[in-house]
Scaffold this motif. Structure first.
Motif, mmCIF file in Angstrom:
data_model
loop_
_atom_site.group_PDB
_atom_site.id
_atom_site.type_symbol
_atom_site.label_atom_id
_atom_site.label_comp_id
_atom_site.label_asym_id
_atom_site.label_seq_id
_atom_site.Cartn_x
_atom_site.Cartn_y
_atom_site.Cartn_z
ATOM 1 N N TRP A 306 19.570 0.703 28.290
ATOM 2 C CA TRP A 306 20.416 -0.071 27.733
ATOM 3 C C TRP A 306 21.419 0.218 26.653
ATOM 4 C CZ3 TRP A 306 23.312 -4.087 28.986
ATOM 5 C CH2 TRP A 306 23.840 -4.873 27.916
ATOM 6 N N PHE A 311 26.690 -1.742 29.839
ATOM 7 C CA PHE A 311 26.998 -2.008 31.288
ATOM 8 C C PHE A 311 27.638 -1.053 32.094
ATOM 9 C CE2 PHE A 311 27.055 -6.273 29.290
ATOM 10 C CZ PHE A 311 26.200 -6.958 30.135
ATOM 11 N N ASP A 336 18.833 -0.381 33.282
ATOM 12 C CA ASP A 336 18.978 -1.570 32.779
ATOM 13 C C ASP A 336 20.254 -2.449 33.217
ATOM 14 O OD1 ASP A 336 19.519 -3.935 30.482
ATOM 15 O OD2 ASP A 336 17.454 -2.854 30.031
ATOM 16 N N ASP A 337 20.832 -3.241 32.658
ATOM 17 C CA ASP A 337 21.846 -4.094 33.221
ATOM 18 C C ASP A 337 22.875 -3.533 33.639
ATOM 19 O OD1 ASP A 337 23.027 -6.396 33.993
ATOM 20 O OD2 ASP A 337 22.931 -7.372 31.842
ATOM 21 N N ARG A 343 28.967 -6.668 38.430
ATOM 22 C CA ARG A 343 28.136 -6.939 36.765
ATOM 23 C C ARG A 343 28.707 -5.431 36.316
ATOM 24 N NH1 ARG A 343 26.152 -10.656 33.393
ATOM 25 N NH2 ARG A 343 24.426 -9.777 32.337
ATOM 26 N N TRP A 381 15.959 -3.252 35.937
ATOM 27 C CA TRP A 381 16.422 -4.692 35.069
ATOM 28 C C TRP A 381 16.643 -5.580 36.171
ATOM 29 C CZ3 TRP A 381 20.509 -7.832 34.614
ATOM 30 C CH2 TRP A 381 20.377 -8.787 33.668
ATOM 31 N N ARG A 413 26.435 -16.739 26.944
ATOM 32 C CA ARG A 413 26.580 -15.513 27.434
ATOM 33 C C ARG A 413 27.046 -15.429 28.859
ATOM 34 N NH1 ARG A 413 22.902 -10.307 29.155
ATOM 35 N NH2 ARG A 413 23.843 -8.780 27.754
ATOM 36 N N LYS A 446 12.040 -4.826 34.592
ATOM 37 C CA LYS A 446 12.232 -5.675 33.173
ATOM 38 C C LYS A 446 12.708 -7.026 33.735
ATOM 39 C CE LYS A 446 14.951 -5.209 29.037
ATOM 40 N NZ LYS A 446 15.835 -4.211 28.407
ATOM 41 N N ASP A 448 14.390 -10.110 32.709
ATOM 42 C CA ASP A 448 14.996 -10.816 31.549
ATOM 43 C C ASP A 448 15.173 -12.110 31.885
ATOM 44 O OD1 ASP A 448 16.374 -10.650 29.049
ATOM 45 O OD2 ASP A 448 17.644 -8.919 29.736
ATOM 46 N N ASN A 450 18.274 -14.720 29.581
ATOM 47 C CA ASN A 450 19.215 -14.411 28.524
ATOM 48 C C ASN A 450 19.793 -15.763 27.959
ATOM 49 O OD1 ASN A 450 19.133 -11.913 27.367
ATOM 50 N ND2 ASN A 450 19.691 -11.318 29.410
ATOM 51 N N CYS A 494 10.860 -10.017 29.226
ATOM 52 C CA CYS A 494 11.932 -10.201 28.118
ATOM 53 C C CYS A 494 12.778 -11.326 28.161
ATOM 54 C CB CYS A 494 12.844 -8.897 28.383
ATOM 55 S SG CYS A 494 14.387 -8.708 27.553
ATOM 56 N N GLY A 496 16.081 -11.933 26.042
ATOM 57 C CA GLY A 496 17.093 -11.478 24.933
ATOM 58 C C GLY A 496 16.218 -10.951 23.829
ATOM 59 N N GLY A 497 15.478 -10.150 24.304
ATOM 60 C CA GLY A 497 14.376 -9.563 23.407
ATOM 61 C C GLY A 497 13.112 -10.218 23.376
ATOM 62 N N TRP A 513 9.044 -7.297 25.755
ATOM 63 C CA TRP A 513 10.248 -6.682 24.975
ATOM 64 C C TRP A 513 10.142 -7.161 23.512
ATOM 65 C CZ3 TRP A 513 11.900 -2.633 23.093
ATOM 66 C CH2 TRP A 513 13.111 -2.512 22.712
ATOM 67 N N ASP A 516 15.251 -7.389 20.565
ATOM 68 C CA ASP A 516 16.557 -6.443 20.578
ATOM 69 C C ASP A 516 16.983 -5.715 19.438
ATOM 70 O OD1 ASP A 516 17.094 -7.038 23.414
ATOM 71 O OD2 ASP A 516 18.497 -8.545 23.104
ATOM 72 N N TRP A 542 11.069 0.758 21.180
ATOM 73 C CA TRP A 542 11.912 1.998 21.569
ATOM 74 C C TRP A 542 12.280 2.650 20.325
ATOM 75 C CZ3 TRP A 542 16.238 -1.019 24.854
ATOM 76 C CH2 TRP A 542 15.527 -1.499 25.870
#
Ligand code: DGJ
Length: 696
Positions: A306, A311, A336-337, A343, A381, A413, A446, A448, A450, A494, A496-497, A513, A516, A542
């Protein structure tokens, strides 16, 4: 003796777990009434406490207030209600009638009914090592509105004073530990976000104001729930303190009726005598023994793309990162995303879970094969509960999101929340997730989430409020089903963290997670708050690039590693562009982590010095004969000499060898005086010290 006994003549139950006892009885009106929570007592000792209910003082004061096991609203009970019901004829409140009980092993169930209406209430108590789990079940033969259904009311013993430990936060600043005197009256903690939330976490601990890290009695409670929740502390002028807690939020009503029982989440309680450190270690032991599904596994070193790519995900880019990560010793590569649908930013494609063919012309298989070929597991993700309005799935099913007919659909978001309480939505999510995992040999998700809920409506449904509980239950069911069908699959929670960290989600995931915010200094604080209740074994951390994207701070590589190595180490930097020197250092640090990992992930945590701006922060893990110490100095001032670091949890009669220096220290000296100074000079100094207990 550990176990549960029933003292028939006194209508009293005594539950003794590892080093503590909990006791309750029925009062003259069949109300389940609190007797004791705290140090271990024998049955006879409990009976000394279980004296007859005190009479009423006068028209306004109730000396027994706050002693109900589940403070039900009604009659002359004015305490913070844990259970509020309204029957079909408008009658509010409950009158308890005891029916019977059942003890199966470590599990006690008390069965009650209302004295008149066909509502049944079961109170559950289950011993789990040092922890007592409590929850409530309601069922009814006719419709009953349940305005509040907490899992339990916990009564803390009478102290001169009360102090509360809890965490607050926000995005990128989760789990900041606070210690405050408990205000008189009612104080609420909670989330109305539809998820556990960044702003608070569903636990509190209480002491009398004198506990320290190493000494003192601490009472803690934690709710196993990942949706909206509330905990209420109530402190009265009689000195009583209770902590009621459960799922839901004010204004959201549950409906119980034929075929529609309500079971509340587990609300766990823990008494310890040994300070905040012992309390945390006992919570960690509980999570490892009774909550996490594969607690005995060692979590692999992970790479996540990420922060390196955002992206801008491509097959070639991911492959290059994976190859470099593998060379550093990474064991699990997570894309990840940005790999699916349209996307290419946060504006579109969320919900269209087909691989983006412009980015992956031959699908995911070449990348998955490459990652496996590099000797790593492959993770990906997903954000199953969300859609961008600019997505094919939303254009096809605009009614699938939470919404009210005459209200706008607030985007956060640039996304909306799917209503997982709808069986068709949950089934759709299962179908594509199952296919994604099965077809591509995905080893790790993962998961998520958000944004919080808004306009939480379900037009056409007669009981729309149920979505608040059933969304979370559907997420749980989907996680459980995926795990059952794909036993090798591991999952990270996860939001958003750290927006979805709680005992409920930990029961069906493998790690979380944490935030962030990967800035090493901020992480020391976030990890300090996280670790009050949750174990390092689940704390994903991380190492990312300088300057940090949240704080713009630059921190030396070793310091960043040393902070992340106190949990489940991951790498999240753009390793393709790391200079050769940093790559070599990173390889060595990953190897060091693999050596200390069993101690960090499965050992007992001792917080030696809390995070401070000035001076040294330190923590220590102990597992069997092995000890690992982490020391961090943010800033050196005035040429202050470094002080020895007193260790904890060691055997004073043994010697401990530091293999790096070849020095053997006596346990007694390490405990009494400490580890000799050895931090590098200057700012951002850190070190990891390994010690091995020697045979006498
Ligand atoms: C929020 C997560 O916390 C990040 O790590 C990352 O996965 C982004 N979402 C992706 O959109």
């Amino acid at each position: 003796m550990a176990g549960i006994s029933f003292l028939d003549d006194h209508r009293t139950w005594v539950l003794t777990g590892e080093s503590s006892t909990y006791a309750l009885r029925l009062d003259e009106d069949d109300v389940p009434t609190h007797v004791h929570w705290g140090p271990a007592l024998s049955d006879a000792e409990v009976l000394e406490l279980s004296a007859k209910t005190l009479p009423w003082w006068d028209g306004f004061n109730d000396p027994n207030e706050g002693l109900a096991e589940l403070a039900a609203d009604g009659g002359t009970r004015y305490w913070t209600p844990a259970l509020q019901v309204r029957f079909a004829d408008g009658t509010r409140a409950l009158e308890w009638r005891y029916e019977n009980h059942d003890i199966t092993g470590e599990h006690l169930r008390l069965f009650f009914a209302d004295r008149h209406y066909p509502l049944r209430i079961t109170l559950h108590y289950r011993l789990r090592g040092a922890v007592l789990e409590r929850w409530t079940e309601l069922s009814a033969d006719t419709d009953v509105e349940v305005v509040r259904a907490d899992s339990a009311t916990w009564a803390v013993p009478l102290f001169e004073d009360y102090r509360l430990s809890h965490v607050t936060g926000r995005w990128a600043a989760e789990t900041q530990l606070r210690r405050v005197s408990v205000p008189h009256g009612e104080t609420g903690f909670g989330s109305r976000h539809g998820i556990t939330g960044h702003h608070a976490n569903p636990w509190v601990m209480v002491d009398d104001g004198t506990a320290t890290e190493r000494h003192g009695e601490v009472y803690g409670v934690a709710l196993a729930w990942s949706g909206s929740w509330r905990l209420t502390t109530t402190r009265s002028s009689t000195g009583r303190l209770t902590v009621s807690g459960g799922f839901g939020q004010d204004g959201v009503v549950h409906r119980v009726g034929p075929g529609r029982p309500l079971t509340t989440p587990v609300y766990a309680g823990l008494y310890t005598d040994g300070g905040f450190g012992a309390a945390s270690r006992a919570w960690h032991a509980y999570v490892l023994a009774h909550v996490l599904p594969h607690a005995d596994e060692l979590r692999p070193v992970l790479y996540n793309s990420w922060e390196a790519t955002g992206f801008d995900v491509t097959e070639a880019g991911q492959r290059a990162l994976a190859e470099r990560a593998a060379a550093l010793g990474v064991e699990l590569f997570v894309m990840d995303d940005g790999w699916f649908g349209a996307r290419t930013g946060d504006h579109a494609g969320l919900g269209d879970w087909q691989v983006n063919r412009a980015r992956f012309p031959d699908g995911l298989k070449p990348l998955v094969d490459a990652v496996h070929g590099f000797g790593m597991r492959f993770g990906i993700w997903v954000e199953p509960e969300m859609v961008n309005p600019d997505s094919d799935i939303y254009r096809a099913h605009p009614d699938w999101v939470l919404h009210h007919p005459h209200r706008r659909r607030s985007e956060l978001r640039r996304q909306l929340v799917l209503n997982f309480a709808r069986p068709d939505v949950a089934e759709w999510a299962h179908e594509w997730l199952d296919r994604l995992v099965g077809e591509h040999g995905v080893d790790f998700l993962k998961w998520d989430m958000n944004r919080p809920f808004s306009e939480a409506g379900w037009p056409g449904e007669s009981d729309q409020d149920r979505l608040w509980v059933e969304h979370t239950r559907a997420v749980y069911a989907l996680l459980d089903r995926l795990r059952a069908d794909h036993p090798g699959l591991r999952i990270e929670s996860c939001a958003g963290g750290g927006g979805r960290i709680d005992l409920g989600v930990l029961a069906r995931t493998d790690q979380v997670w944490t935030s962030d915010n990967t800035d090493a200094l901020d992480r020391l604080r976030i990890q300090h708050g996280y670790g009050q209740l949750y174990p390092a074994r689940a704390m994903s951390a991380w190492v990312t690039d300088n300057p940090n994207f949240v704080t713009a701070r630059s921190v030396p590589l070793a310091f960043r590693f040393h902070v992340a190595m106190a949990g489940v180490l991951g790498l999240g930097g753009d390793v393709v562009h790391w200079p050769a020197g940093e790559l070599a250092a990173a390889r060595d640090l990953v190897a060091l982590y693999k050596d200390i990992r069993p101690v960090v992930q499965h050992g007992a945590l001792y917080r030696l010095r809390p995070p401070v701006d000035d001076g040294v922060t330190a923590l220590q893990y102990v597992l069997g004969d092995r000890v690992v110490v982490f020391e961090y100095r943010q800033a050196a001032h005035f040429g202050e000499p470094e002080r020895p670091l007193r260790l904890a949890g060691l055997d004073p009669a043994h010697r401990y060898l530091d293999p790096a220096s070849g020095t053997a220290h006596s346990g007694a000296v390490l405990l009494a005086r400490g580890l000799p100074p050895g931090l590098p000079t200057g700012d951002f100094a850190s070190r990891v010290v390994r010690l091995n207990r020697l045979k006498i």
